[in-house]
Design a protein around this motif. Sequence first.
Motif, PDB file in Angstrom:
ATOM      1  N   VAL A 172      -7.950  -0.107  -4.578  1.00  0.00           N
ATOM      2  CA  VAL A 172      -8.104  -0.489  -5.753  1.00  0.00           C
ATOM      3  C   VAL A 172      -6.809  -1.024  -6.837  1.00  0.00           C
ATOM      4  O   VAL A 172      -6.823  -2.162  -6.910  1.00  0.00           O
ATOM      5  CB  VAL A 172      -7.948   0.427  -7.095  1.00  0.00           C
ATOM      6  CG1 VAL A 172      -7.775   0.644  -7.764  1.00  0.00           C
ATOM      7  CG2 VAL A 172      -9.037   1.170  -6.832  1.00  0.00           C
ATOM      8  N   GLU A 173      -5.464  -1.042  -5.350  1.00  0.00           N
ATOM      9  CA  GLU A 173      -4.165  -1.503  -5.645  1.00  0.00           C
ATOM     10  C   GLU A 173      -4.619  -2.924  -5.253  1.00  0.00           C
ATOM     11  O   GLU A 173      -3.842  -3.506  -6.002  1.00  0.00           O
ATOM     12  CB  GLU A 173      -3.191  -0.978  -4.705  1.00  0.00           C
ATOM     13  CG  GLU A 173      -1.977  -1.589  -4.657  1.00  0.00           C
ATOM     14  CD  GLU A 173      -0.829  -0.523  -4.149  1.00  0.00           C
ATOM     15  OE1 GLU A 173      -0.039  -1.564  -3.972  1.00  0.00           O
ATOM     16  OE2 GLU A 173      -1.550   0.940  -3.808  1.00  0.00           O
ATOM     17  N   LEU A 174      -5.353  -3.969  -4.394  1.00  0.00           N
ATOM     18  CA  LEU A 174      -5.934  -4.755  -3.906  1.00  0.00           C
ATOM     19  C   LEU A 174      -6.409  -5.522  -5.488  1.00  0.00           C
ATOM     20  O   LEU A 174      -6.363  -6.324  -5.658  1.00  0.00           O
ATOM     21  CB  LEU A 174      -6.610  -5.340  -2.792  1.00  0.00           C
ATOM     22  CG  LEU A 174      -6.682  -6.656  -2.331  1.00  0.00           C
ATOM     23  CD1 LEU A 174      -5.398  -7.462  -2.675  1.00  0.00           C
ATOM     24  CD2 LEU A 174      -8.131  -6.547  -1.094  1.00  0.00           C
ATOM     25  N   VAL A 175      -7.343  -4.783  -6.045  1.00  0.00           N
ATOM     26  CA  VAL A 175      -7.684  -5.631  -7.136  1.00  0.00           C
ATOM     27  C   VAL A 175      -7.073  -5.590  -8.048  1.00  0.00           C
ATOM     28  O   VAL A 175      -6.955  -6.897  -9.085  1.00  0.00           O
ATOM     29  CB  VAL A 175      -9.190  -5.042  -7.701  1.00  0.00           C
ATOM     30  CG1 VAL A 175      -9.406  -5.135  -9.206  1.00  0.00           C
ATOM     31  CG2 VAL A 175     -10.212  -4.299  -6.329  1.00  0.00           C
ATOM     32  N   TRP A 176      -5.935  -4.360  -8.139  1.00  0.00           N
ATOM     33  CA  TRP A 176      -4.709  -4.874  -9.013  1.00  0.00           C
ATOM     34  C   TRP A 176      -4.003  -5.759  -9.425  1.00  0.00           C
ATOM     35  O   TRP A 176      -3.562  -6.965  -9.855  1.00  0.00           O
ATOM     36  CB  TRP A 176      -3.675  -3.554  -9.415  1.00  0.00           C
ATOM     37  CG  TRP A 176      -2.683  -3.300 -10.164  1.00  0.00           C
ATOM     38  CD1 TRP A 176      -1.673  -4.348  -9.698  1.00  0.00           C
ATOM     39  CD2 TRP A 176      -2.664  -3.711 -11.699  1.00  0.00           C
ATOM     40  NE1 TRP A 176      -1.196  -3.818 -11.360  1.00  0.00           N
ATOM     41  CE2 TRP A 176      -1.550  -3.657 -12.130  1.00  0.00           C
ATOM     42  CE3 TRP A 176      -4.204  -2.883 -12.714  1.00  0.00           C
ATOM     43  CZ2 TRP A 176      -1.710  -2.942 -13.467  1.00  0.00           C
ATOM     44  CZ3 TRP A 176      -3.044  -3.216 -14.119  1.00  0.00           C
ATOM     45  CH2 TRP A 176      -2.241  -2.828 -14.526  1.00  0.00           C
ATOM     46  N   ASP A 206      -4.183 -11.381 -11.935  1.00  0.00           N
ATOM     47  CA  ASP A 206      -3.773 -12.427 -13.036  1.00  0.00           C
ATOM     48  C   ASP A 206      -4.301 -13.548 -12.137  1.00  0.00           C
ATOM     49  O   ASP A 206      -4.900 -14.765 -12.647  1.00  0.00           O
ATOM     50  CB  ASP A 206      -2.239 -12.295 -12.916  1.00  0.00           C
ATOM     51  CG  ASP A 206      -1.926 -11.460 -13.119  1.00  0.00           C
ATOM     52  OD1 ASP A 206      -2.250 -10.924 -13.830  1.00  0.00           O
ATOM     53  OD2 ASP A 206      -0.374 -10.932 -13.056  1.00  0.00           O
ATOM     54  N   GLU A 207      -4.449 -13.306 -10.356  1.00  0.00           N
ATOM     55  CA  GLU A 207      -5.071 -14.527  -9.984  1.00  0.00           C
ATOM     56  C   GLU A 207      -6.556 -14.773 -10.258  1.00  0.00           C
ATOM     57  O   GLU A 207      -7.505 -16.127 -10.428  1.00  0.00           O
ATOM     58  CB  GLU A 207      -5.226 -14.207  -8.770  1.00  0.00           C
ATOM     59  CG  GLU A 207      -3.623 -13.986  -7.831  1.00  0.00           C
ATOM     60  CD  GLU A 207      -3.421 -15.680  -8.056  1.00  0.00           C
ATOM     61  OE1 GLU A 207      -3.300 -16.588  -7.872  1.00  0.00           O
ATOM     62  OE2 GLU A 207      -1.681 -16.211  -8.581  1.00  0.00           O
ATOM     63  N   LEU A 240     -12.836   1.215  -3.194  1.00  0.00           N
ATOM     64  CA  LEU A 240     -14.014   0.849  -3.805  1.00  0.00           C
ATOM     65  C   LEU A 240     -15.578   1.014  -2.740  1.00  0.00           C
ATOM     66  O   LEU A 240     -15.402   0.523  -1.651  1.00  0.00           O
ATOM     67  CB  LEU A 240     -14.388  -0.563  -4.929  1.00  0.00           C
ATOM     68  CG  LEU A 240     -13.249  -0.662  -5.633  1.00  0.00           C
ATOM     69  CD1 LEU A 240     -12.645  -1.869  -6.111  1.00  0.00           C
ATOM     70  CD2 LEU A 240     -13.287   0.396  -6.796  1.00  0.00           C
ATOM     71  N   PRO A 241     -16.257   1.316  -3.525  1.00  0.00           N
ATOM     72  CA  PRO A 241     -17.592   1.441  -2.789  1.00  0.00           C
ATOM     73  C   PRO A 241     -17.701   0.023  -1.457  1.00  0.00           C
ATOM     74  O   PRO A 241     -18.542   0.057  -1.189  1.00  0.00           O
ATOM     75  CB  PRO A 241     -18.599   1.294  -3.556  1.00  0.00           C
ATOM     76  CG  PRO A 241     -18.465   1.801  -4.371  1.00  0.00           C
ATOM     77  CD  PRO A 241     -17.227   1.153  -5.082  1.00  0.00           C
ATOM     78  N   CYS A 242     -17.202  -1.194  -2.079  1.00  0.00           N
ATOM     79  CA  CYS A 242     -17.767  -2.494  -1.626  1.00  0.00           C
ATOM     80  C   CYS A 242     -16.344  -2.490  -0.286  1.00  0.00           C
ATOM     81  O   CYS A 242     -16.575  -3.367   0.870  1.00  0.00           O
ATOM     82  CB  CYS A 242     -17.516  -3.917  -2.333  1.00  0.00           C
ATOM     83  SG  CYS A 242     -15.859  -3.897  -3.351  1.00  0.00           S
ATOM     84  N   MET A 302       0.588  -1.071  -0.040  1.00  0.00           N
ATOM     85  CA  MET A 302       0.185   0.157   0.221  1.00  0.00           C
ATOM     86  C   MET A 302       0.828   1.266   0.154  1.00  0.00           C
ATOM     87  O   MET A 302       1.535   1.207   0.709  1.00  0.00           O
ATOM     88  CB  MET A 302      -0.427  -0.020   1.125  1.00  0.00           C
ATOM     89  CG  MET A 302      -1.931  -0.900   1.291  1.00  0.00           C
ATOM     90  SD  MET A 302      -3.345  -1.059   0.626  1.00  0.00           S
ATOM     91  CE  MET A 302      -4.347   0.244   1.957  1.00  0.00           C
ATOM     92  N   ASN A 303       0.445   1.996  -0.192  1.00  0.00           N
ATOM     93  CA  ASN A 303       1.318   3.342  -0.827  1.00  0.00           C
ATOM     94  C   ASN A 303       0.511   5.012  -0.381  1.00  0.00           C
ATOM     95  O   ASN A 303      -0.609   4.763  -0.717  1.00  0.00           O
ATOM     96  CB  ASN A 303       2.275   3.649  -1.775  1.00  0.00           C
ATOM     97  CG  ASN A 303       1.254   3.865  -3.198  1.00  0.00           C
ATOM     98  OD1 ASN A 303       0.580   4.496  -3.604  1.00  0.00           O
ATOM     99  ND2 ASN A 303       1.298   3.152  -3.967  1.00  0.00           N
ATOM    100  N   HIS A 304       0.742   6.271   0.732  1.00  0.00           N
ATOM    101  CA  HIS A 304       0.097   6.729   0.263  1.00  0.00           C
ATOM    102  C   HIS A 304      -1.182   7.398  -0.708  1.00  0.00           C
ATOM    103  O   HIS A 304      -2.183   8.187  -0.078  1.00  0.00           O
ATOM    104  CB  HIS A 304       0.459   7.691   0.962  1.00  0.00           C
ATOM    105  CG  HIS A 304       1.313   7.357   1.938  1.00  0.00           C
ATOM    106  ND1 HIS A 304       0.394   7.509   3.488  1.00  0.00           N
ATOM    107  CD2 HIS A 304       2.319   7.930   2.931  1.00  0.00           C
ATOM    108  CE1 HIS A 304       1.250   6.879   4.248  1.00  0.00           C
ATOM    109  NE2 HIS A 304       2.429   7.308   3.612  1.00  0.00           N
ATOM    110  N   ALA A 305      -0.925   6.914  -1.779  1.00  0.00           N
ATOM    111  CA  ALA A 305      -1.133   7.825  -3.439  1.00  0.00           C
ATOM    112  C   ALA A 305      -2.283   7.025  -3.083  1.00  0.00           C
ATOM    113  O   ALA A 305      -3.259   7.457  -3.784  1.00  0.00           O
ATOM    114  CB  ALA A 305      -0.752   7.320  -4.385  1.00  0.00           C
TER     115      ALA A 305
END
Length: 188
Positions: free
Chosen positions: A18-22, A26-27, A12-14, A3-6
Amino acid sequence: MAMNHATQDYLLPCGRDVELVWDRLDEVDAGRADAHELGCPHCRATQDSLRVLRGLTRELVDDDTEPSADLTGRIMSAIRAEVRRRDLVPLASPEPGEVRVSDQAVAAVLRFAADSVDGVRARHCRVHRSGEAADSLAVHVELSLAIAHDFDGDSLDVVRERVTAAAGARVGLRLARLDLVVEDIYDA
């Protein structure tokens, strides 16, 4: 998960980042999505957007088009012009707030004033804020000149008067210092 501050505040509403989704894209594409990823419309829409982004990024990486020969020069010219515009000089204004003008615009006015003297061609002009805290409208100017070979040396006083007058009357600045540098002589 890195995780970064940016991005850590971009949830997301859930509730997923977004970084986790990114990181898990691939998985998911390999058929190893968790239950949330399979059913969440926010994560699925974000996955679709990230796939498009990844595809476009790959296209750019694979693009072997050579830039035009003058591209670097044009970019550097634009950067230099932008940097020059950032050297701003404050102007007097009867309205509230601050009015500023580029030092290049001030230099153009002062060069024009010097050029109005017979036998003088203004060359380079540098305008700097004087740094006098009490007078924000005071500037230092260094103006280089080319003069005609038959130029009367006393006429430099005329150049000084016209440049000083132009600074005050046309721009609204006070010359705290004016350095005239004769750097060339030309045939009239």
